[in-house]
Design a protein around this motif. Structure first.
Motif, PDB file in Angstrom:
ATOM      1  N   GLU A  31       0.815  -1.212   0.000  1.00  0.00           N
ATOM      2  CA  GLU A  31       0.000   0.000   0.000  1.00  0.00           C
ATOM      3  C   GLU A  31       0.851   1.266   0.000  1.00  0.00           C
ATOM      4  OE1 GLU A  31       0.785  -1.329   4.164  1.00  0.00           O
ATOM      5  OE2 GLU A  31      -0.012  -2.293   2.355  1.00  0.00           O
ATOM      6  N   THR A  32       2.103   1.148   0.454  1.00  0.00           N
ATOM      7  CA  THR A  32       2.984   2.330   0.448  1.00  0.00           C
ATOM      8  C   THR A  32       3.367   2.741  -0.969  1.00  0.00           C
ATOM      9  OG1 THR A  32       4.992   0.991   0.662  1.00  0.00           O
ATOM     10  CG2 THR A  32       3.919   1.709   2.712  1.00  0.00           C
ATOM     11  N   LEU A  33       3.128   1.861  -1.936  1.00  0.00           N
ATOM     12  CA  LEU A  33       3.406   2.192  -3.332  1.00  0.00           C
ATOM     13  C   LEU A  33       2.319   3.092  -3.920  1.00  0.00           C
ATOM     14  CD1 LEU A  33       4.506  -1.357  -4.584  1.00  0.00           C
ATOM     15  CD2 LEU A  33       5.992   0.566  -4.006  1.00  0.00           C
ATOM     16  N   GLY A  34       1.238   3.287  -3.157  1.00  0.00           N
ATOM     17  CA  GLY A  34       0.169   4.146  -3.629  1.00  0.00           C
ATOM     18  C   GLY A  34      -0.809   3.481  -4.560  1.00  0.00           C
ATOM     19  N   CYS A  35      -0.782   2.151  -4.619  1.00  0.00           N
ATOM     20  CA  CYS A  35      -1.697   1.434  -5.507  1.00  0.00           C
ATOM     21  C   CYS A  35      -2.634   0.545  -4.697  1.00  0.00           C
ATOM     22  CB  CYS A  35      -0.933   0.611  -6.534  1.00  0.00           C
ATOM     23  SG  CYS A  35       0.355  -0.428  -5.840  1.00  0.00           S
ATOM     24  N   ASP A  36      -3.735   0.137  -5.309  1.00  0.00           N
ATOM     25  CA  ASP A  36      -4.651  -0.792  -4.673  1.00  0.00           C
ATOM     26  C   ASP A  36      -4.109  -2.207  -4.799  1.00  0.00           C
ATOM     27  OD1 ASP A  36      -6.423   1.275  -4.068  1.00  0.00           O
ATOM     28  OD2 ASP A  36      -7.445   1.086  -6.000  1.00  0.00           O
ATOM     29  N   VAL A  37      -4.537  -3.080  -3.902  1.00  0.00           N
ATOM     30  CA  VAL A  37      -4.076  -4.470  -3.907  1.00  0.00           C
ATOM     31  C   VAL A  37      -5.284  -5.394  -3.969  1.00  0.00           C
ATOM     32  CG1 VAL A  37      -2.758  -6.229  -2.673  1.00  0.00           C
ATOM     33  CG2 VAL A  37      -2.040  -3.828  -2.549  1.00  0.00           C
ATOM     34  N   ARG A  38      -5.234  -6.385  -4.849  1.00  0.00           N
ATOM     35  CA  ARG A  38      -6.271  -7.410  -4.945  1.00  0.00           C
ATOM     36  C   ARG A  38      -5.591  -8.778  -4.987  1.00  0.00           C
ATOM     37  NH1 ARG A  38      -8.506  -3.440  -3.973  1.00  0.00           N
ATOM     38  NH2 ARG A  38     -10.349  -2.467  -4.951  1.00  0.00           N
ATOM     39  N   TYR A  39      -6.295  -9.766  -4.481  1.00  0.00           N
ATOM     40  CA  TYR A  39      -5.754 -11.127  -4.446  1.00  0.00           C
ATOM     41  C   TYR A  39      -6.533 -12.088  -5.326  1.00  0.00           C
ATOM     42  CZ  TYR A  39      -3.213  -9.136  -0.516  1.00  0.00           C
ATOM     43  OH  TYR A  39      -2.410  -8.338   0.264  1.00  0.00           O
ATOM     44  N   THR A  40      -7.540 -11.589  -6.020  1.00  0.00           N
ATOM     45  CA  THR A  40      -8.294 -12.391  -6.991  1.00  0.00           C
ATOM     46  C   THR A  40      -8.551 -11.533  -8.228  1.00  0.00           C
ATOM     47  OG1 THR A  40     -10.549 -11.728  -6.359  1.00  0.00           O
ATOM     48  CG2 THR A  40      -9.501 -13.482  -5.045  1.00  0.00           C
ATOM     49  N   LEU A  41      -8.983 -12.188  -9.300  1.00  0.00           N
ATOM     50  CA  LEU A  41      -9.288 -11.483 -10.539  1.00  0.00           C
ATOM     51  C   LEU A  41     -10.769 -11.113 -10.637  1.00  0.00           C
ATOM     52  CD1 LEU A  41      -7.191 -13.517 -13.165  1.00  0.00           C
ATOM     53  CD2 LEU A  41      -6.534 -11.483 -11.875  1.00  0.00           C
ATOM     54  N   ASP A  42     -11.492 -11.185  -9.527  1.00  0.00           N
ATOM     55  CA  ASP A  42     -12.942 -10.966  -9.554  1.00  0.00           C
ATOM     56  C   ASP A  42     -13.321  -9.607 -10.132  1.00  0.00           C
ATOM     57  OD1 ASP A  42     -13.140 -13.428  -8.403  1.00  0.00           O
ATOM     58  OD2 ASP A  42     -13.613 -12.701  -6.380  1.00  0.00           O
ATOM     59  N   GLU A  43     -12.518  -8.587  -9.869  1.00  0.00           N
ATOM     60  CA  GLU A  43     -12.845  -7.231 -10.335  1.00  0.00           C
ATOM     61  C   GLU A  43     -12.011  -6.809 -11.540  1.00  0.00           C
ATOM     62  OE1 GLU A  43     -13.132  -4.357  -6.981  1.00  0.00           O
ATOM     63  OE2 GLU A  43     -12.718  -6.119  -5.729  1.00  0.00           O
ATOM     64  N   LEU A  44     -11.400  -7.777 -12.220  1.00  0.00           N
ATOM     65  CA  LEU A  44     -10.531  -7.453 -13.355  1.00  0.00           C
ATOM     66  C   LEU A  44     -11.285  -6.701 -14.454  1.00  0.00           C
ATOM     67  CD1 LEU A  44      -7.596  -7.930 -14.423  1.00  0.00           C
ATOM     68  CD2 LEU A  44      -8.523  -9.886 -15.684  1.00  0.00           C
TER      69      LEU A  44
END
Length: 310
Positions: free
Chosen positions: A195-208
């Motif tokens: 999160e310190t990179l300023g980006c969102d993180v996802r662990y699945t492709l559900d919202e791809l």
């Protein structure tokens, strides 16, 4: 610009300037004679400690099309195999007075160190899993040509983010250009404190499906010292980008080489949505622009010169 060590060295205006200059060199690539005299009399040394096809060949072509002299150095078959250190190799080669050194190594931070050992301009062609700035520049260039503008675009970077220098440079570059970046992959392949990179993180492709651009990464097996996923087949079953989860409007990117059937299915690699071939084509003109920036720009001082296209 004296060196290109990191995307952090560039602001948005500098990225746009390099992309615009690459566009002018793209016109040269359409000519029967593809060379311009912009760097005549300059010497570019390609110093590669890792295997490379796209990056090394495109830097060589870029320098030659600018009329520079090119010297290629590979660690294999050199005194490095006898135990010569990076510093001594650089000092030895610097005796030949290269004007620029393009360097790729497996060691993070090596390009910055080399910049302290030689008066030559240094271009980082990949240092370990830290950064690969020219790949990020050519990706921005490719997207600008495809989309026109990436300000406000949603870009998903999917795969082995932990070991990828491309991911780190692209996150910085895309954000500087106004895009919203999401990284996605197994928890074991996402950097700590992502999160310190300023980006969102996802662990699945559900919202791809929400993404405008899908940027797939291969598994960096050469940088792994343990098992980060149970098996490649299980990884592909969950994180492969394919015809079932890629939407028709989305743009597909990959830095290469592609492992078909793992991070991407063959059908999407060859689909009209894929700009992978265009990324490879962009490599030469963007690296021409970078070499011009660090060499012709340094020679001309603070004045902003225009490339000689005649």
């Amino acid at each position: 610009m004296r060196h290109l060590l990191s995307i952090e060295d560039l602001d948005r205006a500098a990225i746009e300037r390099i992309c615009d200059r690459a566009s002018s060199f793209a016109e040269v690539a359409e000519r029967e004679i593809k060379k311009v005299p912009a760097l005549r009399g300059r010497t570019v040394l390609n110093l590669f400690y890792e295997a490379s096809t796209r990056t090394r060949s495109s830097f060589e072509l870029a320098a030659k099309r600018l009329s520079a002299d090119v010297v290629n150095f590979a660690a294999s078959g050199s005194s490095v195999e006898k135990g010569e250190s990076l510093k001594d190799t650089v000092l030895t080669l610097s005796a030949h007075k290269p004007h620029a050194i393009v360097i790729r190594t497996p060691w993070a931070g090596a390009a910055e160190l080399v910049s302290r050992w030689t008066p030559a301009a240094i271009v980082n062609a990949g240092d370990g899993k830290r950064e690969h700035p020219t790949q990020a520049l050519l990706d921005v260039y490719t997207l600008r040509r495809r989309l026109g503008d990436i300000d406000g675009a949603s870009i998903w970077i999917v795969g082995d983010v932990l070991h990828s220098r491309v991911a780190r440079s692209n996150i910085l570059a895309f954000q500087k250009m106004g895009a919203q970046v999401t990284i996605c992959g197994p928890p074991t392949l996402i950097p700590r404190h992502a999160e310190t990179l300023g980006c969102d993180v996802r662990y699945t492709l559900d919202e791809l499906g929400d993404a405008d651009v899908v940027y797939a990464l291969r598994m960096q097996h050469e940088r792994m010292d343990q098992a980060f996923v149970p098996t490649i087949r299980e990884y592909a079953a969950v994180y492969q980008v394919n015809g079932r989860n890629l939407r028709p409007r989305q743009v597909l990117m990959h830095p290469g080489p592609v492992n078909r059937g793992v991070e991407l299915s063959g059908e999407v690699v060859d689909s009209p949505q894929s700009v992978i071939t265009q990324q490879v084509e962009a490599g030469v003109v963007v690296r021409m622009a970078v070499l011009y920036e660090v060499l012709a720009g340094a020679r001309e001082g603070d004045r902003e010169p225009e490339p000689q296209l005649a």
